[in-house]
Design a protein around this motif. Structure first.
Motif, short mmCIF file in Angstrom:
data_model
loop_
_atom_site.label_atom_id
_atom_site.label_comp_id
_atom_site.label_asym_id
_atom_site.label_seq_id
_atom_site.Cartn_x
_atom_site.Cartn_y
_atom_site.Cartn_z
N ILE A 101 0.76 -1.43 -0.05
CA ILE A 101 0.03 -0.16 0.03
C ILE A 101 0.91 1.11 0.04
CG2 ILE A 101 -2.00 1.03 1.07
CD1 ILE A 101 -2.28 -2.02 0.67
N GLY A 102 0.97 2.07 -1.13
CA GLY A 102 1.76 3.21 -1.33
C GLY A 102 2.85 2.94 -2.06
N GLY A 128 5.51 5.26 -2.18
CA GLY A 128 6.61 6.46 -1.85
C GLY A 128 7.93 5.73 -1.83
N SER A 135 8.99 4.07 0.61
CA SER A 135 9.05 2.98 1.22
C SER A 135 8.46 1.79 0.43
CB SER A 135 8.07 2.97 2.71
OG SER A 135 8.66 3.85 3.41
N GLY A 136 7.50 2.08 -0.33
CA GLY A 136 6.49 1.40 -1.20
C GLY A 136 7.32 0.82 -2.37
N PHE A 186 -0.88 -0.78 -4.50
CA PHE A 186 -1.86 0.34 -4.64
C PHE A 186 -1.47 1.67 -4.24
CE2 PHE A 186 -3.87 -3.99 -3.78
CZ PHE A 186 -4.49 -3.98 -5.08
N GLU A 187 -1.58 2.63 -5.33
CA GLU A 187 -1.03 3.92 -4.90
C GLU A 187 -2.31 4.96 -5.19
OE1 GLU A 187 1.50 6.04 -3.53
OE2 GLU A 187 0.00 7.52 -4.14
N TRP A 198 7.91 13.08 -1.63
CA TRP A 198 9.08 13.62 -2.51
C TRP A 198 8.39 14.16 -3.84
CZ3 TRP A 198 12.64 15.59 0.21
CH2 TRP A 198 12.98 15.12 1.49
N ALA A 253 0.96 13.25 1.70
CA ALA A 253 2.05 14.21 2.29
C ALA A 253 2.22 15.43 1.40
CB ALA A 253 3.22 13.39 2.70
N TYR A 312 7.06 21.79 0.60
CA TYR A 312 7.30 22.91 -0.15
C TYR A 312 8.40 23.29 -1.12
CZ TYR A 312 10.01 22.58 4.28
OH TYR A 312 10.85 22.23 5.27
N VAL A 361 -6.69 2.45 -0.98
CA VAL A 361 -6.83 1.32 0.02
C VAL A 361 -7.99 1.86 1.00
CG1 VAL A 361 -6.32 -0.39 1.76
CG2 VAL A 361 -5.04 -0.19 -0.60
N HIS A 375 3.68 11.62 7.49
CA HIS A 375 3.82 12.92 7.68
C HIS A 375 2.58 13.44 6.76
CE1 HIS A 375 8.13 12.22 9.04
NE2 HIS A 375 7.70 12.76 9.76
N ALA A 415 18.61 8.87 7.71
CA ALA A 415 17.65 8.55 6.45
C ALA A 415 16.69 7.31 6.80
CB ALA A 415 18.38 8.22 5.13
N ILE A 416 15.43 7.62 6.23
CA ILE A 416 14.29 6.63 6.33
C ILE A 416 14.28 5.49 5.40
CG2 ILE A 416 11.82 6.04 6.02
CD1 ILE A 416 11.28 8.26 7.95
N MET A 417 14.64 5.77 4.10
CA MET A 417 14.65 5.05 2.98
C MET A 417 15.53 3.50 3.07
SD MET A 417 15.12 8.18 2.29
CE MET A 417 14.20 9.72 1.78
P1 FAD Z 1 5.26 8.88 1.73
O1 FAD Z 1 6.31 9.38 0.94
O2 FAD Z 1 4.34 9.80 2.61
O3 FAD Z 1 4.51 7.77 0.81
C1 FAD Z 1 3.35 7.03 1.13
C2 FAD Z 1 2.71 6.84 -0.27
O4 FAD Z 1 1.41 6.00 0.11
C3 FAD Z 1 2.06 8.00 -0.92
O5 FAD Z 1 2.32 7.96 -2.18
C4 FAD Z 1 0.37 8.15 -0.72
O6 FAD Z 1 -0.23 8.71 -1.74
C5 FAD Z 1 0.33 6.41 -0.57
N1 FAD Z 1 -0.94 5.96 0.25
C6 FAD Z 1 -1.36 6.68 1.28
N2 FAD Z 1 -2.46 5.96 1.86
C7 FAD Z 1 -2.75 5.28 0.89
C8 FAD Z 1 -3.98 4.36 0.48
N3 FAD Z 1 -4.99 4.17 1.64
N4 FAD Z 1 -4.05 3.87 -0.42
C9 FAD Z 1 -3.10 3.77 -1.43
N5 FAD Z 1 -1.93 4.62 -1.32
C10 FAD Z 1 -2.05 5.33 0.02
N6 FAD Z 1 13.16 11.55 5.40
C11 FAD Z 1 14.53 11.34 5.43
O7 FAD Z 1 14.83 10.32 5.47
N7 FAD Z 1 15.42 12.06 5.17
C12 FAD Z 1 14.97 13.54 5.03
O8 FAD Z 1 15.91 14.33 4.86
C13 FAD Z 1 13.42 13.79 5.19
N8 FAD Z 1 13.00 15.28 4.89
C14 FAD Z 1 11.69 15.35 5.01
C15 FAD Z 1 10.97 16.61 4.91
C16 FAD Z 1 9.85 16.94 5.20
C17 FAD Z 1 9.24 18.15 4.68
C18 FAD Z 1 9.26 15.74 5.47
C19 FAD Z 1 7.49 16.06 5.85
C20 FAD Z 1 9.37 14.64 5.64
C21 FAD Z 1 10.74 14.17 5.71
N9 FAD Z 1 11.43 12.89 5.67
C22 FAD Z 1 12.63 12.91 5.41
C23 FAD Z 1 10.56 11.87 6.19
C24 FAD Z 1 9.71 11.17 5.00
O9 FAD Z 1 8.66 10.62 5.53
C25 FAD Z 1 10.43 10.14 4.36
O10 FAD Z 1 11.57 10.87 3.70
C26 FAD Z 1 9.80 9.33 3.24
O11 FAD Z 1 9.15 10.06 2.55
C27 FAD Z 1 8.81 8.24 3.84
O12 FAD Z 1 8.53 7.71 2.56
P2 FAD Z 1 7.05 6.70 2.66
O13 FAD Z 1 6.99 5.85 1.43
O14 FAD Z 1 7.17 5.87 3.86
O15 FAD Z 1 5.89 7.89 2.90
#
Ligand code: FAD
Ligand code: NAP
Length: 536
Positions: A8-9, A11, A13-14, A31-32, A41, A52, A55, A110, A150, A377-379
């Motif tokens: 699910i997602g 980004g 992580s997905g 599913f995105e 990003w 999320a 800016y 989802v 976030h 970093a989270i990635m």
């Molecule tokens: P997201 O990037 O939020 O991706 C989640 C995805 O899931 C999205 O595409 C969304 O559309 C999808 N989704 C959500 N719900 C559903 C659903 N129900 N069904 C289908 N799709 C869904 N981290 C770092 O490591 N380094 C940094 O420098 C850093 N800078 C940051 C700056 C800002 C301003 C913020 C707010 C956060 C920052 N972060 C940073 C943390 C950031 O959360 C991670 O970098 C990263 O984006 C996390 O990825 P993710 O895939 O877990 O979540």
């Protein structure tokens, strides 16, 4: 037949979760909810609910070598700290290189994930999605939830009296995109996290005056560290991590605070926090001291109350004619599509084993990926989580008993409460190197330093003294990648390549040039060991 996994997602992580499924011979369907990859990003002028938002100026604060996926280094000509557009470009390259796009269904939101009636036997899930307005239900053998944390703004308006009287604009940092709209405005920004610091500096070039209000203050670090190397590259090494575990806390606090105050005295800049250096994550605020010293930003304590046209701060000072107040007060998170009996988040507490598995399920077939707040970093952490989770799904790795997992969760909460001062995301905080090693051990991919020292000393030295980069977890065990050794041994070249875009004449005698800095370092080590031995 290969097990079907719902991701699910799509980004950061997905994407890696899809790849990990493929690596393990599982069959992913991602599913995105939006129309593209990249999650947070992918900058958009208009953000949709549930996604999320960033800016325009966001530049990542984790450097490229530390944030890359373990088997796909970021190109050497990419900057060490990338603008969000470059981060997205890297994710696109990753998705294309590993052919991930064909597994993603876009515009697919989802709506619910429920245990299938046969769950106790099969571990299967009923996943209901809404695709272009049409509901669909499918059965999956496992689920990887990669929806980010976030998204939902935390807007604590109740904490401020008189807020209802205020006639200006109140908004959350999530809504902020560009400084232009705020030209010549008088503004207050509440909250000194990374968003608060970034947005204040961004706005300070356009706004008439900006007041940055913080209730606790913060230690402020710079992206550029010793010798001009990125901060995380310099400090997140295995060697320094060992020191962090053995040196007394007061000494490390003293060292950190002195180093930061040597750049600018935090007290004189109104930033000095009430807590010690290691009791809370610092913020990365390269330009904040510049904005303060040039008067574009004035530091203020917490807001006591709002008036019709301004705010009164806790020190009794008052600012009137305020046009806009931005709350950069962070985020809350939840998983409304997951049954509460499977996962219930209350007060940001995360009842997950290693931040990944709900401990009470009869079958470990649901994992949450990326739900943590590393100092780093989270990635690559999401990647290691997904590598582990997919092997658990396959039955290659067994989870411990429920009691053991619960005890581990409780221990982690207590440890964080002891180590850190209270904050919203104290429940999600992890130390980068420790947590990567912990996850790597669970998957059998943690490098054995001693073996490398004996078999490959050059690599062994870089593993210990060099940055703990993600490729270290591709040297051995399942998912071993032949390019890992070279990636590690060439990481410093890639770091320098990105900044050394103008050829500079090198010293005629390079040994002579190196000597002074080596001598200083050698003396530094001697002093450090002297301190350690004296103390013990
Ligand atoms: P997201 O990037 O939020 O991706 C989640 C995805 O899931 C999205 O595409 C969304 O559309 C999808 N989704 C959500 N719900 C559903 C659903 N129900 N069904 C289908 N799709 C869904 N981290 C770092 O490591 N380094 C940094 O420098 C850093 N800078 C940051 C700056 C800002 C301003 C913020 C707010 C956060 C920052 N972060 C940073 C943390 C950031 O959360 C991670 O970098 C990263 O984006 C996390 O990825 P993710 O895939 O877990 O979540
Ligand atoms: P955050 O880190 O949660 O910071 C929120 C801030 O709001 C904290 O300083 C907190 O103060 C303050 N706050 C919360 N409630 C308050 C209240 N009731 N009254 C006064 N102040 C209050 O949120 P964020 O800054 O939006 O960052 C979210 C994530 O994005 C973090 O992981 C961050 O590292 C990341 N980020 C990265 C970048 C970048 O890479 N350039 C930029 C922005 C954000 P206290 O400290 O007193 O609790």
């Amino acid at each position: 037949m290969a097990k079907r996994v719902a991701v699910i997602g799509a980004g950061a992580s997905g994407l890696t979760a899809i790849k990990c499924c493929l690596d393990e011979g599982l069959q992913p369907t991602c599913f995105e909810r939006s129309e593209d990859i990249g999650g947070l990003w992918r900058f958009q002028e208009q953000d949709a609910d549930g996604k999320a938002s960033i800016y325009k100026s966001v530049t990542i604060n984790t450097s490229k070598e530390m944030m890359s996926y373990s088997d796909f280094p970021i190109p050497e000509d990419f900057p060490n700290y990338m603008h969000n557009s470059k981060v997205l470009e890297y994710f696109r390259m990753y998705a294309e290189h590993f052919h991930l796009l064909k597994y993603i269904r876009f515009k697919a939101s989802v709506r619910s994930i429920r245990r299938h009636p046969d769950f106790p036997i099969t571990g299967q899930w009923d996943v209901v999605t809404e695709i272009y307005g049409k509901k669909e239900s499918s059965v999956f053998d496992a689920v990887l939830v990669c929806t980010g944390h976030h998204v939902d703004p935390y807007l604590p308006l109740d904490s401020f009296s008189g807020v209802e009287k205020f006639k200006g604009r109140i908004m959350h940092s999530r809504e902020y995109k560009h400084p232009e709209k705020f030209r010549e405005k008088r503004m207050v920004l509440v909250g000194l996290g990374n968003s608060g610091a970034d947005i204040t500096v961004d706005l300070s070039h356009a706004a008439k005056q900006i007041f940055l209000s913080t209730r606790t203050g913060s230690w402020v670090v710079n992206r550029v560290s010793d010798d001009g190397y990125p901060l995380d590259v310099v400090h997140f090494t295995r060697f320094k991590n060992i020191l962090r575990h053995i040196l007394p806390l007061f000494l490390m606090n003293l060292w950190g605070e002195n180093k930061l105050n040597a750049r600018f005295n935090h007290k004189n800049y109104g930033l000095k926090p009430q807590h010690r250096f290691l009791s809370k994550y610092p913020i990365v605020g390269d330009d904040l001291p510049n904005a303060i010293i040039s008067g574009r930003v004035l530091m203020k304590p917490n807001v006591k109350e709002f008036t019709e046209t301004g705010v009164v701060f806790e020190d009794g000072s008052q600012e009137e004619d305020i046009d806009v107040v931005i709350f950069a007060t962070g985020y809350t998170f939840s998983f409304p599509f997951i049954e509460e009996t499977v996962l219930k988040i209350k007060n940001n507490q995360v009842p997950l084993y290693k931040f990944v598995f709900p401990p009470h399920l009869e079958k470990p077939t649901l994992a949450i990926i990326g739900l943590l707040q590393p100092l780093g970093a989270i990635m690559p952490i999401s990647e290691l989580q997904a590598r582990w989770a997919t092997r658990v799904f396959k039955g290659m790795i067994k989870l411990p008993s429920v009691d053991t997992m619960m005890a581990n969760i409780t221990r982690k909460i207590k440890k964080n409460e002891k180590w850190y001062v209270p904050s919203q995301h104290i429940t999600l905080q992890v130390q980068y190197v420790d947590h990567m090693d912990e996850l790597a051990s669970l998957s059998g991919v943690k490098p054995n330093l001693l073996t490398f020292f004996l078999m490959d000393p050059k690599l062994g030295l870089e593993l210990l003294f060099g940055p703990c980069t993600p490729a270290q977890f591709r040297l051995t065990g399942p998912g071993k990648w032949n390019g890992a050794r070279n990636t590690i041994l060439t990481q410093r070249e890639r770091i320098v390549k990105a900044t050394k875009t103008r050829a500079v004449q090198s010293c005629a005698n390079s040994n002579f040039c190196l000597a002074p800095s080596l001598i200083v370092r050698f003396l530094g080590f001697i002093a450090l060991f002297a301190v350690v031995f004296t103390y013990f």
